[in-house]
Motif scaffolding. Structure first.
Motif, PDB file in Angstrom:
ATOM      1  N   VAL A 234       4.787  -2.937  -7.706  1.00 32.80           N
ATOM      2  CA  VAL A 234       4.792  -1.612  -7.376  1.00 32.80           C
ATOM      3  C   VAL A 234       5.519  -1.188  -6.157  1.00 32.80           C
ATOM      4  CG1 VAL A 234       3.359   0.792  -7.171  1.00 32.80           C
ATOM      5  CG2 VAL A 234       2.615  -0.936  -8.688  1.00 32.80           C
ATOM      6  N   PRO A 235       6.408  -0.387  -6.100  1.00 34.57           N
ATOM      7  CA  PRO A 235       7.244   0.027  -4.773  1.00 34.57           C
ATOM      8  C   PRO A 235       6.018   0.515  -3.729  1.00 34.57           C
ATOM      9  CG  PRO A 235       8.529   0.595  -6.498  1.00 34.57           C
ATOM     10  CD  PRO A 235       7.325   0.209  -7.374  1.00 34.57           C
ATOM     11  N   ILE A 236       6.230   0.141  -2.460  1.00 34.65           N
ATOM     12  CA  ILE A 236       5.418   0.861  -1.618  1.00 34.65           C
ATOM     13  C   ILE A 236       5.366   2.352  -1.485  1.00 34.65           C
ATOM     14  CG2 ILE A 236       5.119   0.915   0.909  1.00 34.65           C
ATOM     15  CD1 ILE A 236       5.611  -1.862   1.215  1.00 34.65           C
ATOM     16  N   SER A 237       6.397   3.109  -1.958  1.00 36.68           N
ATOM     17  CA  SER A 237       6.424   4.385  -2.070  1.00 36.68           C
ATOM     18  C   SER A 237       5.617   5.157  -3.085  1.00 36.68           C
ATOM     19  CB  SER A 237       7.978   4.739  -2.161  1.00 36.68           C
ATOM     20  OG  SER A 237       8.606   4.515  -3.329  1.00 36.68           O
ATOM     21  N   ARG A 238       5.617   4.299  -4.047  1.00 44.62           N
ATOM     22  CA  ARG A 238       4.584   4.706  -5.195  1.00 44.62           C
ATOM     23  C   ARG A 238       3.022   4.412  -5.025  1.00 44.62           C
ATOM     24  NH1 ARG A 238       8.215   4.341 -10.647  1.00 44.62           N
ATOM     25  NH2 ARG A 238       9.781   5.460  -9.848  1.00 44.62           N
ATOM     26  N   LEU A 239       2.766   3.675  -3.818  1.00 52.51           N
ATOM     27  CA  LEU A 239       1.201   3.335  -3.643  1.00 52.51           C
ATOM     28  C   LEU A 239       0.773   4.474  -2.952  1.00 52.51           C
ATOM     29  CD1 LEU A 239       1.330  -0.109  -2.229  1.00 52.51           C
ATOM     30  CD2 LEU A 239       0.625   0.529  -4.481  1.00 52.51           C
ATOM     31  N   LYS A 240      -0.571   4.937  -3.505  1.00 52.61           N
ATOM     32  CA  LYS A 240      -1.217   6.262  -2.999  1.00 52.61           C
ATOM     33  C   LYS A 240      -2.242   5.773  -1.898  1.00 52.61           C
ATOM     34  CE  LYS A 240      -4.428   9.741  -4.175  1.00 52.61           C
ATOM     35  NZ  LYS A 240      -5.429  10.043  -5.441  1.00 52.61           N
TER      36      LYS A 240
ATOM     37  N   ARG B  23     -10.599  -6.983  -2.616  1.00 50.13           N
ATOM     38  CA  ARG B  23     -10.245  -5.495  -2.819  1.00 50.13           C
ATOM     39  C   ARG B  23      -9.436  -5.169  -1.622  1.00 50.13           C
ATOM     40  NH1 ARG B  23     -14.292  -0.922  -1.936  1.00 50.13           N
ATOM     41  NH2 ARG B  23     -13.545   0.907  -3.347  1.00 50.13           N
ATOM     42  N   LEU B  24      -8.306  -4.506  -1.957  1.00 52.27           N
ATOM     43  CA  LEU B  24      -7.423  -4.050  -0.478  1.00 52.27           C
ATOM     44  C   LEU B  24      -7.282  -2.615  -0.753  1.00 52.27           C
ATOM     45  CD1 LEU B  24      -4.648  -6.856  -0.568  1.00 52.27           C
ATOM     46  CD2 LEU B  24      -6.566  -6.800   0.724  1.00 52.27           C
ATOM     47  N   GLN B  25      -7.343  -1.776   0.320  1.00 45.92           N
ATOM     48  CA  GLN B  25      -6.867  -0.558   0.189  1.00 45.92           C
ATOM     49  C   GLN B  25      -5.363  -0.120   0.771  1.00 45.92           C
ATOM     50  OE1 GLN B  25      -9.552   1.824   2.953  1.00 45.92           O
ATOM     51  NE2 GLN B  25      -9.055   3.531   1.662  1.00 45.92           N
ATOM     52  N   VAL B  26      -5.080   0.856   0.553  1.00 40.72           N
ATOM     53  CA  VAL B  26      -3.554   1.302   0.961  1.00 40.72           C
ATOM     54  C   VAL B  26      -3.773   2.058   2.200  1.00 40.72           C
ATOM     55  CG1 VAL B  26      -1.280   2.467   0.661  1.00 40.72           C
ATOM     56  CG2 VAL B  26      -2.599   1.159  -1.382  1.00 40.72           C
ATOM     57  N   ASN B  27      -3.558   1.998   3.254  1.00 40.75           N
ATOM     58  CA  ASN B  27      -3.990   2.806   4.403  1.00 40.75           C
ATOM     59  C   ASN B  27      -2.422   3.517   4.843  1.00 40.75           C
ATOM     60  OD1 ASN B  27      -2.412   1.262   6.003  1.00 40.75           O
ATOM     61  ND2 ASN B  27      -4.133   0.078   6.793  1.00 40.75           N
ATOM     62  N   SER B  28      -2.766   4.558   5.950  1.00 44.13           N
ATOM     63  CA  SER B  28      -1.688   5.361   6.258  1.00 44.13           C
ATOM     64  C   SER B  28      -0.301   4.363   6.719  1.00 44.13           C
ATOM     65  CB  SER B  28      -2.197   6.419   7.186  1.00 44.13           C
ATOM     66  OG  SER B  28      -2.651   5.480   8.473  1.00 44.13           O
TER      67      SER B  28
END
Length: 82
Positions: free
Chosen positions: A44-50, A61-66
């Motif tokens: 998944v492209p980084i730009s599509r990660l929420k 378990r990883l979280q997408v941060n700012s």
């Protein structure tokens, strides 16, 4: 340490570079940590990660941060210099 090693290798093979000084061919970026791992593992492209979303990668378990926003700017910069 990694940068020095890469530069040593580049200097040994300097004929493969378009610049007289192979160091001019290197671009230092941030380590894309969790967003990069998620992006690569899930294709998944980084730009599509929420931002704030969680994903399981290799049993973790990883979280997408700012920081994903900063990575998008870095990727745009890298694209502009190619």
């Amino acid at each position: 340490m990694y940068i020095e090693r890469a530069l040593d290798i580049a200097e040994r093979y300097s004929g493969l570079f378009n610049h007289a000084n192979p160091a001019d061919s290197f671009v230092i970026t941030d380590d894309f940590v969790s967003a990069g791992r998620i992006s690569g593992a899930k294709s998944v492209p980084i730009s599509r990660l929420k931002i704030g979303s969680f994903h399981m990668v290799e049993g973790k378990r990883l979280q997408v941060n700012s920081s994903a926003e900063r990575y998008q700017r870095e990727l745009a910069y890298l694209l502009s210099i190619i």
